[in-house]
Design a protein around this motif. Sequence first.
Motif, PDB file in Angstrom:
ATOM      1  N   SER A  40       0.850  -1.180   0.000  1.00  0.00           N
ATOM      2  CA  SER A  40       0.000   0.000   0.000  1.00  0.00           C
ATOM      3  C   SER A  40       0.893   1.240   0.000  1.00  0.00           C
ATOM      4  N   THR A  41       0.425   2.308  -0.624  1.00  0.00           N
ATOM      5  CA  THR A  41       1.211   3.542  -0.682  1.00  0.00           C
ATOM      6  C   THR A  41       0.349   4.748  -0.333  1.00  0.00           C
ATOM      7  N   PRO A  42      -0.106   4.837   0.914  1.00  0.00           N
ATOM      8  CA  PRO A  42      -0.885   6.019   1.313  1.00  0.00           C
ATOM      9  C   PRO A  42      -0.022   7.275   1.244  1.00  0.00           C
ATOM     10  N   ASN A  43      -0.631   8.387   1.002  1.00  0.00           N
ATOM     11  CA  ASN A  43       0.116   9.638   0.858  1.00  0.00           C
ATOM     12  C   ASN A  43      -0.702  10.798   1.395  1.00  0.00           C
ATOM     13  N   GLY A  44      -0.020  11.886   1.656  1.00  0.00           N
ATOM     14  CA  GLY A  44      -0.704  13.055   2.171  1.00  0.00           C
ATOM     15  C   GLY A  44       0.119  13.715   3.254  1.00  0.00           C
ATOM     16  N   PRO A  45      -0.392  14.748   3.882  1.00  0.00           N
ATOM     17  CA  PRO A  45       0.329  15.451   4.944  1.00  0.00           C
ATOM     18  C   PRO A  45       0.696  14.508   6.095  1.00  0.00           C
ATOM     19  N   GLY A  46       1.945  14.571   6.501  1.00  0.00           N
ATOM     20  CA  GLY A  46       2.385  13.753   7.618  1.00  0.00           C
ATOM     21  C   GLY A  46       2.969  12.408   7.234  1.00  0.00           C
ATOM     22  N   TRP A  47       2.797  12.001   5.973  1.00  0.00           N
ATOM     23  CA  TRP A  47       3.356  10.730   5.522  1.00  0.00           C
ATOM     24  C   TRP A  47       4.747  10.968   4.953  1.00  0.00           C
TER      25      TRP A  47
END
Length: 220
Positions: A40-47
């Motif tokens: 999985s490759t979640p992304n966004g602020p803080g990652w």
Amino acid sequence: MGRLSFLGLLVVIVFSLVAVALASESGVFSDLWGEYQYSSTPNGPGWRSAPEDPQTVYVSIIVPNVRLKEAIKSALENVTRSHGLRLVYVNKPITDYDLKGRIVIVYLPMDFRSEGLLSTECGVSGVLYYSYPGDARTFAELMLSRNVSKETEKTIKKLALELSSSSVRRLKREHVSNQTVGVAYWWNLKAKVGKLKSGNPYEMIANEIASQLDQFLKSS
């Protein structure tokens, strides 16, 4: 008497043919095999992205048998190079390389070798751990927390499952975006080479393990 002699000769011929067939056999087998994969490759602020250097693979081989260890080294080197990656063998604690590069750990605490009249058989039991983000800490902490006096089919399978699930939990908890993890396990992974066949059973086992790593690398 002539009939008995003929039957005796026939029996000898049959047994000879069977012996030749057995001595000509060669292959790799396993009493138990399985794998766990997660990506999985979640992304966004803080990652954050990991590892620091995705082109480097840090490899730790925990194998008591020296000949088998050397065969595994060679096989893994061939696979990683085929993917254009740089392989670094680790002698220091694996946690020194946590999240610095991809991590590969081969843990084979059990092995055997049997020399028969017609064939040679070698076998191992253990796990192959692959972490794209380089999660070495999970493996080290899990091994320290285990209370296993003797590995069994059940403990090896459990270790593989715990490695996969614990690593994924850590990567999610620490907001690491690249979460590709693969764990394969074997119980009695055996290579058999007949006396009339050429082949190195240690190399056959090593190639089987390297083939599994190849599949993990292709999917990451």
